[in-house]
Design an enzyme around this catalytic site. Structure first.
Site, mmCIF file in Angstrom:
data_model
loop_
_atom_site.group_PDB
_atom_site.id
_atom_site.type_symbol
_atom_site.label_atom_id
_atom_site.label_comp_id
_atom_site.label_asym_id
_atom_site.label_seq_id
_atom_site.Cartn_x
_atom_site.Cartn_y
_atom_site.Cartn_z
ATOM 1 N N GLY A 1 6.547 -1.877 6.039
ATOM 2 C CA GLY A 1 7.921 -2.358 6.118
ATOM 3 C C GLY A 1 8.853 -1.475 6.922
ATOM 4 O O GLY A 1 8.543 -0.326 7.240
ATOM 5 N N GLU A 2 10.015 -2.043 7.260
ATOM 6 C CA GLU A 2 11.053 -1.323 7.980
ATOM 7 C C GLU A 2 12.154 -0.966 6.969
ATOM 8 O O GLU A 2 12.881 -1.846 6.512
ATOM 9 C CB GLU A 2 11.594 -2.206 9.125
ATOM 10 N N CYS B 1 6.008 -6.729 7.217
ATOM 11 C CA CYS B 1 7.123 -6.296 8.071
ATOM 12 C C CYS B 1 7.358 -7.357 9.140
ATOM 13 O O CYS B 1 6.405 -7.908 9.680
ATOM 14 C CB CYS B 1 6.807 -4.956 8.729
ATOM 15 N N CYS C 1 -1.098 6.267 9.819
ATOM 16 C CA CYS C 1 0.152 5.644 10.256
ATOM 17 C C CYS C 1 -0.145 4.317 10.938
ATOM 18 O O CYS C 1 -0.976 4.248 11.841
ATOM 19 C CB CYS C 1 0.849 6.534 11.278
ATOM 20 N N CYS D 1 5.939 -4.946 15.826
ATOM 21 C CA CYS D 1 5.387 -3.952 16.764
ATOM 22 C C CYS D 1 3.898 -4.271 16.954
ATOM 23 O O CYS D 1 3.166 -4.424 15.976
ATOM 24 C CB CYS D 1 5.571 -2.540 16.224
ATOM 25 N N CYS E 1 3.554 8.606 0.838
ATOM 26 C CA CYS E 1 4.046 7.678 1.854
ATOM 27 C C CYS E 1 4.164 6.326 1.159
ATOM 28 O O CYS E 1 3.173 5.788 0.670
ATOM 29 C CB CYS E 1 3.020 7.630 2.990
ATOM 30 N N CYS F 1 0.813 -2.113 15.338
ATOM 31 C CA CYS F 1 0.879 -1.762 13.908
ATOM 32 C C CYS F 1 0.264 -2.866 13.051
ATOM 33 O O CYS F 1 0.621 -4.042 13.191
ATOM 34 C CB CYS F 1 2.345 -1.541 13.537
ATOM 35 N N GLU G 1 0.831 -1.195 0.000
ATOM 36 C CA GLU G 1 0.000 0.000 0.000
ATOM 37 C C GLU G 1 0.874 1.256 0.000
ATOM 38 O O GLU G 1 2.002 1.240 0.508
ATOM 39 C CB GLU G 1 -0.934 -0.020 1.209
ATOM 40 N N SER H 1 10.954 5.894 15.414
ATOM 41 C CA SER H 1 9.717 5.559 16.124
ATOM 42 C C SER H 1 10.065 5.183 17.557
ATOM 43 O O SER H 1 10.755 4.202 17.788
ATOM 44 C CB SER H 1 9.023 4.384 15.433
ATOM 45 N N LEU H 2 9.584 5.971 18.500
ATOM 46 C CA LEU H 2 10.008 5.789 19.899
ATOM 47 C C LEU H 2 8.908 5.117 20.731
ATOM 48 O O LEU H 2 9.083 4.001 21.205
ATOM 49 C CB LEU H 2 10.376 7.158 20.471
ATOM 50 N N HIS H 3 7.822 5.807 20.949
ATOM 51 C CA HIS H 3 6.592 5.272 21.579
ATOM 52 C C HIS H 3 6.688 4.884 23.060
ATOM 53 O O HIS H 3 5.670 4.616 23.694
ATOM 54 C CB HIS H 3 6.023 4.086 20.796
HETATM 55 N N1 SAH Z 1 8.841 0.707 9.948
HETATM 56 C C1 SAH Z 1 9.034 2.095 10.071
HETATM 57 C C2 SAH Z 1 8.181 2.925 9.130
HETATM 58 C C3 SAH Z 1 6.736 2.508 8.910
HETATM 59 S S1 SAH Z 1 5.591 2.765 10.192
HETATM 60 C C4 SAH Z 1 8.839 2.541 11.497
HETATM 61 O O1 SAH Z 1 8.315 1.767 12.265
HETATM 62 O O2 SAH Z 1 9.270 3.634 11.823
HETATM 63 C C5 SAH Z 1 5.263 4.525 10.194
HETATM 64 C C6 SAH Z 1 4.979 5.089 11.574
HETATM 65 O O3 SAH Z 1 3.680 4.700 12.060
HETATM 66 C C7 SAH Z 1 5.940 4.612 12.637
HETATM 67 O O4 SAH Z 1 6.326 5.696 13.437
HETATM 68 C C8 SAH Z 1 5.112 3.656 13.439
HETATM 69 O O5 SAH Z 1 5.613 3.454 14.733
HETATM 70 C C9 SAH Z 1 3.790 4.342 13.416
HETATM 71 N N2 SAH Z 1 2.647 3.497 13.766
HETATM 72 C C10 SAH Z 1 2.541 2.158 13.648
HETATM 73 N N3 SAH Z 1 1.332 1.739 14.063
HETATM 74 C C11 SAH Z 1 0.649 2.852 14.452
HETATM 75 C C12 SAH Z 1 -0.667 3.075 14.953
HETATM 76 N N4 SAH Z 1 -1.515 2.071 15.122
HETATM 77 N N5 SAH Z 1 -1.027 4.347 15.249
HETATM 78 C C13 SAH Z 1 -0.167 5.380 15.048
HETATM 79 N N6 SAH Z 1 1.073 5.232 14.557
HETATM 80 C C14 SAH Z 1 1.491 3.975 14.270
HETATM 81 FE FE1 SF4 Z 2 7.208 -2.664 11.023
HETATM 82 FE FE2 SF4 Z 2 7.232 -0.028 11.473
HETATM 83 FE FE3 SF4 Z 2 4.989 -1.440 11.776
HETATM 84 FE FE4 SF4 Z 2 6.973 -1.748 13.508
HETATM 85 S S1 SF4 Z 2 5.771 0.106 13.146
HETATM 86 S S2 SF4 Z 2 5.808 -3.399 12.569
HETATM 87 S S3 SF4 Z 2 8.727 -1.544 12.164
HETATM 88 S S4 SF4 Z 2 6.077 -1.116 9.865
#
Ligand code: SAH
Ligand code: SF4
Length: 346
Positions: A161-162, A111, A333, A115, A104, A118, A90, A214-216
């Site tokens: 993906g990462e 991936c 996201c 996480c 994007c 996600c 996508e 991506s910290l969280h």
């Molecule tokens: N794999 C990479 C880039 C793709 S994800 C990464 O993880 O950084 C893009 C962004 O969306 C990342 O910051 C990820 O942590 C965030 N993300 C993933 N799931 C989410 C959700 N359910 N709500 C908000 N942001 C989310």
């Molecule tokens: Fe992969 Fe980024 Fe989603 Fe984590 S947040 S599963 S690294 S796409």
């Protein structure tokens, strides 16, 4: 079929010479592809008709096709790209009032980072994308925008993906998006889950892209629960690599933080995050959690999000709450997950 987007200027020149054509036509064709956004060889009106027909039979303009597209109430477009082997990824196009057009795009089908919050992580890893497949996602958007008198201005590698788990292909694609589609390196953001050695490799690359991390969570215990990668690269190592990026690249780093109600949006967490990032030249993007099927938590309220920003500000850390885009079509996201897998119940 040969893929036009996979050919360098020299390789295209060689092909033309083989076809009994002058090499300089390679420049002409590349101008049509990358500057004028042509969608077929027949549009390339300064080429002889015979050559256009031969090229049309031998060379494809891209190996990826648009399978389906959805448009959100806010104008965000999410599309499913089909790859040559049937894999689906996508990609999303966002239009902003200030004129920015941001694509994007995906770096992998699925991936493997797992996480928990996600949707892409919930579906697992399918395969790496080639640099051409990454590039073409952007090129197709660029070409369509051009046709309507607009310009692709920004790229975020925040799709499926990462990116740093497919490092070489991503860097090659980024260089081409910069060179051939004219998107400034500073307007290209690579978002990583936190693969520390690859952050360091990016610093050595000397390429001026924006790094987003991506910290969280602000403690190893909390972060490891929702992001398994943290067990391999804990926060101290990650933040040290970010300091290096800032010091050696001279640019601020962006952090992404999905605000999860009652989990990582409390004043205590804001305090800890403020201390963790104190003195680091950075900006925190706060994104209220987007709902995904496999994660039951909720986004933070506006009031909690505002309080979080205020506490960070007391520590000298700048933060912005982002408006969620395309939520009604699951284009936000972390919501990307290819439709076929969704149909299979994945
Ligand atoms: N794999 C990479 C880039 C793709 S994800 C990464 O993880 O950084 C893009 C962004 O969306 C990342 O910051 C990820 O942590 C965030 N993300 C993933 N799931 C989410 C959700 N359910 N709500 C908000 N942001 C989310
Ligand atoms: Fe992969 Fe980024 Fe989603 Fe984590 S947040 S599963 S690294 S796409």
């Amino acid at each position: 079929m040969i893929d036009a987007y996979a050919l360098s200027e020299a390789a295209l020149g060689d092909l033309l010479v083989e076809l009994g054509q002058p090499r300089y036509r390679s420049k002409q064709i590349r101008a049509w592809l990358y500057e004028k956004g042509a969608a077929s060889f027949q549009e390339m009106t300064d080429l002889p008709k015979g050559l256009r027909d031969v090229l049309e039979a031998k060379v494809a303009l891209g190996t990826i096709t648009v399978d389906t597209e959805q448009v959100s109430r806010d104008g965000t477009r999410k599309r499913l790209y089909k790859l040559h082997d049937g894999q689906l990824v996508e990609a999303v196009l966002m239009a902003y009032d200030d004129g920015r057009r941001t694509a994007c795009i995906s770096s992998q089908a699925g991936c493997g980072m797992g996480c928990t919050f996600c949707a892409t992580g919930q579906m697992g890893f399918a395969r790496q994308l080639t640099s051409t497949e990454i590039f073409e996602q952007a090129a197709l958007f660029a070409r369509e925008l051009q046709a309507s008198g607009e310009r692709l201005s920004n790229i975020v590698m925040m799709g499926m993906g990462e990116p740093f788990a497919n490092y070489d292909a991503v860097i090659e694609a980024v260089r081409r998006i910069n060179r051939e589609l004219g998107v400034g390196a500073r307007h290209i953001t690579i978002s990583t889950v936190g693969l520390v050695p690859k952050i360091r490799q990016l610093v050595d690359e000397g390429i001026q892209v924006t790094l987003a991390v991506s910290l969280h969570a602000a403690t190893d215990e909390e972060r490891s629960k929702i992001m398994p990668v943290n067990r391999r690269y804990p926060l101290a190592e990650l933040i040290a690599a970010c300091h290096d990026y800032v010091e050696r690249g001279g640019r601020r780093v962006t952090f992404e933080w999905a605000l999860i109600a009652g989990k990582n949006d409390t004043p205590e967490v804001a305090e800890r995050l403020g201390k963790l990032l104190r003195g680091l030249q950075c900006h925190v993007n706060l994104i209220p959690l987007n709902p995904t099927p496999g994660y039951g938590e909720k986004p933070s309220s506006d009031a909690d999000a505002r309080r979080f920003v205020e506490i960070l500000a007391e520590h000298g850390v700048a933060a912005t709450v982002r408006v969620r885009r395309g939520i009604d079509i699951a284009a936000g996201c972390g919501q990307l997950k290819s439709a076929v897998l969704a149909k299979k119940g994945g």
